[in-house]
Scaffold this motif. Sequence first.
Motif, mmCIF file in Angstrom:
data_model
loop_
_atom_site.group_PDB
_atom_site.id
_atom_site.type_symbol
_atom_site.label_atom_id
_atom_site.label_comp_id
_atom_site.label_asym_id
_atom_site.label_seq_id
_atom_site.Cartn_x
_atom_site.Cartn_y
_atom_site.Cartn_z
ATOM 1 N N ARG A 233 0.854 -1.195 0.000
ATOM 2 C CA ARG A 233 0.000 0.000 0.000
ATOM 3 C C ARG A 233 0.886 1.240 0.000
ATOM 4 N N VAL A 234 0.618 2.146 -0.948
ATOM 5 C CA VAL A 234 1.349 3.408 -1.077
ATOM 6 C C VAL A 234 0.391 4.542 -0.752
ATOM 7 N N SER A 235 0.800 5.384 0.170
ATOM 8 C CA SER A 235 -0.037 6.507 0.584
ATOM 9 C C SER A 235 0.801 7.780 0.575
ATOM 10 N N ILE A 236 0.274 8.826 -0.076
ATOM 11 C CA ILE A 236 0.940 10.130 -0.149
ATOM 12 C C ILE A 236 -0.070 11.183 0.257
ATOM 13 N N THR A 237 0.203 11.849 1.360
ATOM 14 C CA THR A 237 -0.705 12.884 1.876
ATOM 15 C C THR A 237 0.109 14.116 2.234
ATOM 16 N N LEU B 229 4.879 16.734 3.623
ATOM 17 C CA LEU B 229 4.406 15.732 2.681
ATOM 18 C C LEU B 229 4.785 14.369 3.247
ATOM 19 N N THR B 230 3.811 13.512 3.480
ATOM 20 C CA THR B 230 4.049 12.205 4.083
ATOM 21 C C THR B 230 3.951 11.130 3.016
ATOM 22 N N VAL B 231 5.012 10.359 2.887
ATOM 23 C CA VAL B 231 5.074 9.255 1.933
ATOM 24 C C VAL B 231 5.169 7.964 2.749
ATOM 25 N N LEU B 232 4.209 7.072 2.576
ATOM 26 C CA LEU B 232 4.156 5.828 3.339
ATOM 27 C C LEU B 232 4.004 4.653 2.381
ATOM 28 N N VAL B 233 4.949 3.709 2.488
ATOM 29 C CA VAL B 233 4.904 2.478 1.688
ATOM 30 C C VAL B 233 4.992 1.312 2.667
ATOM 31 N N LEU C 265 18.712 15.768 2.798
ATOM 32 C CA LEU C 265 18.999 16.965 2.026
ATOM 33 C C LEU C 265 17.779 17.871 1.891
ATOM 34 N N THR C 266 16.592 17.313 1.997
ATOM 35 C CA THR C 266 15.389 18.145 1.950
ATOM 36 C C THR C 266 14.933 18.603 3.334
ATOM 37 N N GLY C 267 15.628 18.125 4.397
ATOM 38 C CA GLY C 267 15.271 18.542 5.753
ATOM 39 C C GLY C 267 14.147 17.757 6.380
ATOM 40 N N GLY C 268 13.873 16.553 5.890
ATOM 41 C CA GLY C 268 12.783 15.750 6.427
ATOM 42 C C GLY C 268 13.292 14.631 7.328
ATOM 43 N N THR C 269 12.413 13.682 7.589
ATOM 44 C CA THR C 269 12.742 12.536 8.434
ATOM 45 C C THR C 269 12.313 11.263 7.724
ATOM 46 N N LEU C 270 13.013 10.156 8.037
ATOM 47 C CA LEU C 270 12.726 8.864 7.429
ATOM 48 C C LEU C 270 12.676 7.807 8.516
ATOM 49 N N ASP C 271 11.676 6.941 8.443
ATOM 50 C CA ASP C 271 11.535 5.842 9.392
ATOM 51 C C ASP C 271 11.305 4.565 8.603
ATOM 52 N N THR C 272 12.235 3.609 8.735
ATOM 53 C CA THR C 272 12.120 2.331 8.039
ATOM 54 C C THR C 272 12.323 1.202 9.040
ATOM 55 N N GLY C 273 11.711 0.067 8.778
ATOM 56 C CA GLY C 273 11.911 -1.070 9.661
ATOM 57 C C GLY C 273 10.861 -2.136 9.439
ATOM 58 N N PRO C 274 11.114 -3.332 9.963
ATOM 59 C CA PRO C 274 10.158 -4.425 9.809
ATOM 60 C C PRO C 274 8.936 -4.236 10.695
ATOM 61 N N LEU C 275 7.844 -4.875 10.316
ATOM 62 C CA LEU C 275 6.594 -4.842 11.063
ATOM 63 C C LEU C 275 6.427 -6.135 11.854
ATOM 64 N N PRO C 276 5.596 -6.128 12.893
ATOM 65 C CA PRO C 276 5.410 -7.363 13.692
ATOM 66 C C PRO C 276 4.905 -8.552 12.894
ATOM 67 N N ASP C 277 4.127 -8.303 11.829
ATOM 68 C CA ASP C 277 3.585 -9.420 11.057
ATOM 69 C C ASP C 277 4.559 -9.940 10.010
ATOM 70 N N GLY C 278 5.772 -9.377 9.945
ATOM 71 C CA GLY C 278 6.751 -9.827 8.981
ATOM 72 C C GLY C 278 6.865 -8.938 7.763
ATOM 73 N N PHE D 74 7.153 -4.849 6.007
ATOM 74 C CA PHE D 74 8.156 -3.790 6.096
ATOM 75 C C PHE D 74 7.470 -2.452 5.867
ATOM 76 N N ARG D 75 8.039 -1.408 6.490
ATOM 77 C CA ARG D 75 7.453 -0.077 6.413
ATOM 78 C C ARG D 75 8.518 0.945 6.036
ATOM 79 N N VAL D 76 8.140 1.846 5.130
ATOM 80 C CA VAL D 76 8.974 2.995 4.768
ATOM 81 C C VAL D 76 8.101 4.234 4.910
ATOM 82 N N ALA D 77 8.471 5.121 5.823
ATOM 83 C CA ALA D 77 7.689 6.334 6.077
ATOM 84 C C ALA D 77 8.625 7.533 6.015
ATOM 85 N N ALA D 78 8.308 8.474 5.152
ATOM 86 C CA ALA D 78 9.124 9.679 4.986
ATOM 87 C C ALA D 78 8.236 10.905 5.164
#
Length: 443
Positions: free
Chosen positions: A361-365, A371-375, A405-418, A420-424
């Motif tokens: 699931r890709v979400s951009i809001t 600007l939040t990018v979630l995969v 370089l754009t001054g944002g934050t990134l959070d990546t890591g595995p999920l409990p169900d196995g 993966f999450r990428v949130a910027a």
Amino acid sequence: MSTSPAGPPPADGLLSAARRNLRELAHGLSHVSHPPTPLLAGAPRRWQRLLPYAVVLALASTFIPVTINVLITQYGVAGGVAGALAVAQAAPLLMLAHRPLQAWWIIFPADILGAVVLLAQPVEKYDIWPWTPPVIVGYLFVLLAIGLRERRRTVVCVWLLTGVAGLVLHLIATDRSNGSALLLFMLGAVVLVIGASVRERGEAQRRLAEQETISEAERAQRTLLEERTRIARELHDVVAHHMSVITVQADSAPYRIDGLPAEAREEFTAIAASARESLGEMRRLLSVLRSDGTEGERAPQPGLDRVQQLVEATVRAGLPAELSLAADLGEVPSAVDVSAYRIVQEALANVIRHAPGARTRVSITAGAGHLTVLVVNSPAEHARSPLETTGTGHGLVGMRERVRLTGGTLDTGPLPDGGFRVAARLPLPPAKAPSAQQTSEES
């Protein structure tokens, strides 16, 4: 003029070389080649680090009473002398864990002294001289410890001195010597070779591990530089586009706007000249950044307007993916626009490589100035082996660099169900307030 062939080296040169070698040997015997750290000090487990201490304690506690008993019962040495010799010959075994060379400096003279003391005792039929059985076995442990810790030059010097001492004692009492000197000399060579081989193998493994660590750090640094160069090229394209717009607007302003005073025309001309000069400098920089000749990167950089096409292409590739894209994202800077697209692109590529068939699931809001990018992907539905079992790390490095370089934050890591999450979260410029004229017109 003919030259005669070179003759043998002068005698003083041979003497100098001999003195130099003797000095090196003496230095090797008097200076240890390792810090005073115990053997296996770097072992991962505590029992492994304590093992050398347990071994030397067992050796000393075994050889002291055994030596006393052998000297008294077999050689007829007095109890006091036997006790003193046993302590001098066996107690320094406690030093083998951290100072084997210093232990040898004590044990070696004590063994020679013991052989001299035994000369005053009557000869028995089964006596072993000049080295007694406890001396031979204990000395082999000393040589093994020296081979494990010292340099090859020191090891060879210790072995030669052992042979010389045995030879001298044999010549002193040839009728009493029965081969123990030669036996210790030969067994000592074997033990020293084993110890030196183990030490050199350990050093080779340590150097290999250090080289692998250095290579991994260099590889990570190279990946970082490559991604930075790529980002610089993309940002350069964005800035070059805006500079071109400024140049065109400044050049055409006098023709598009009537009644401009002469000062304004000169100002627009100066702006256009400065923009054109800056654009030329940036194009020269771009040619350096693109020195690899990859013409494909000269195309306009994709943005959020092409995310829908990217997700559709991913679905056609066999990955069930869905997109949730906000209808009104507001004003998105070009750098953030390109970075958001690249993050989604790399995240989907990682899912295809490492979790083929996983629902994604890709979400951009947009909201609250970001600007939040979630995969997010679930575990692979079918137990198939991934296309790549190990990754190079380029994708995550590139994501982090773009977000940083754009001054944002990134959070990546595995999920409990196995999965993966990428949130910027990428920063957006503040919304422009309506002008006073627009406000008055609306009122």
